[in-house]
Scaffold this motif. Structure first.
Motif, PDB file in Angstrom:
ATOM      1  N   LEU A 141      -4.267   1.823  -6.536  1.00 20.39           N
ATOM      2  CA  LEU A 141      -3.055   0.595  -5.774  1.00 20.39           C
ATOM      3  C   LEU A 141      -2.604   0.021  -7.583  1.00 20.39           C
ATOM      4  O   LEU A 141      -1.670  -0.831  -7.063  1.00 20.39           O
ATOM      5  N   VAL A 172       1.859   3.134  -3.264  1.00 22.53           N
ATOM      6  CA  VAL A 172       0.897   3.533  -3.220  1.00 22.53           C
ATOM      7  C   VAL A 172      -0.508   4.078  -1.505  1.00 22.53           C
ATOM      8  O   VAL A 172       0.639   4.023  -0.719  1.00 22.53           O
ATOM      9  N   TYR A 194      -2.098   4.295   0.602  1.00 22.80           N
ATOM     10  CA  TYR A 194      -3.182   3.436   1.355  1.00 22.80           C
ATOM     11  C   TYR A 194      -4.161   4.314   2.138  1.00 22.80           C
ATOM     12  O   TYR A 194      -5.828   3.386   2.325  1.00 22.80           O
ATOM     13  N   THR A 245       0.314  -3.860 -13.982  1.00 21.99           N
ATOM     14  CA  THR A 245       1.231  -4.277 -12.923  1.00 21.99           C
ATOM     15  C   THR A 245       2.455  -5.416 -13.524  1.00 21.99           C
ATOM     16  O   THR A 245       3.096  -6.067 -12.875  1.00 21.99           O
ATOM     17  N   PHE A 276      -4.570  -9.710  -6.719  1.00 21.13           N
ATOM     18  CA  PHE A 276      -4.059  -8.573  -5.484  1.00 21.13           C
ATOM     19  C   PHE A 276      -5.681  -8.769  -4.250  1.00 21.13           C
ATOM     20  O   PHE A 276      -5.217  -7.939  -3.554  1.00 21.13           O
ATOM     21  N   GLU A 280      -2.955  -6.792  -1.578  1.00 23.37           N
ATOM     22  CA  GLU A 280      -3.099  -4.744  -1.397  1.00 23.37           C
ATOM     23  C   GLU A 280      -5.137  -4.666  -0.982  1.00 23.37           C
ATOM     24  O   GLU A 280      -5.167  -4.146  -0.296  1.00 23.37           O
ATOM     25  N   TRP A 281      -5.549  -6.191  -1.327  1.00 31.16           N
ATOM     26  CA  TRP A 281      -7.622  -5.695  -0.985  1.00 31.16           C
ATOM     27  C   TRP A 281      -7.363  -6.074   1.013  1.00 31.16           C
ATOM     28  O   TRP A 281      -8.450  -4.879   1.289  1.00 31.16           O
ATOM     29  N   LYS A 290      -4.585  -4.650   2.672  1.00 27.90           N
ATOM     30  CA  LYS A 290      -4.486  -3.848   3.727  1.00 27.90           C
ATOM     31  C   LYS A 290      -5.218  -3.101   3.213  1.00 27.90           C
ATOM     32  O   LYS A 290      -5.185  -2.084   4.731  1.00 27.90           O
TER      33      LYS A 290
END
Length: 114
Positions: free
Chosen positions: A17, A23, A25, A56, A103, A106-107, A109
């Motif tokens: 990530l 990324v 996923y 990041t 984040f 991202e989590w 997703k």
């Protein structure tokens, strides 16, 4: 002989990530789905993100494709050794709170792919 997944595989998948490329996923979700979701969330925000989030932040991330597996595991093991101290535990909770906010997309997703 079939390869069984362990914590190390989970840590490595979650570290993807934080790399400076596209990324995957779906790959991460394929690993994550084999573990309890609450456990994965804890691992992500208490162990993996504290080690990898720096990638990041800067304009030119030092890690482009993948984190060194041995260095990643060494850094996570250092965190685990410190988590028994009450003061360190408080710091970890505060930092994890920030990382969950930082984040969250991202989590979300990853969770949507499970």
């Amino acid at each position: 002989m079939e390869h069984t997944l362990n914590e190390r595989d989970l840590y490595i998948a979650l570290s993807d990530l934080f790399v400076d490329n596209q990324v995957n996923y779906n790959y991460i979700a394929s690993i994550v789905k084999l573990f309890p979701i609450s456990y994965v969330e804890h691992v992500l925000f208490y162990y993996v993100a504290p080690v990898c989030h720096y990638n990041t932040i800067g304009p030119v991330p030092p890690v482009c494709f993948c984190f060194d597996r041995d260095e990643l595991m060494s850094a996570i093991n250092k965190i685990k050794k410190k988590e028994n101290c009450p003061f360190n535990k408080i710091k970890m909770h505060i930092f994890a709170f920030y990382l969950k906010f930082r984040f969250k997309d991202e989590w979300q997703k990853i969770k949507s792919l499970l």
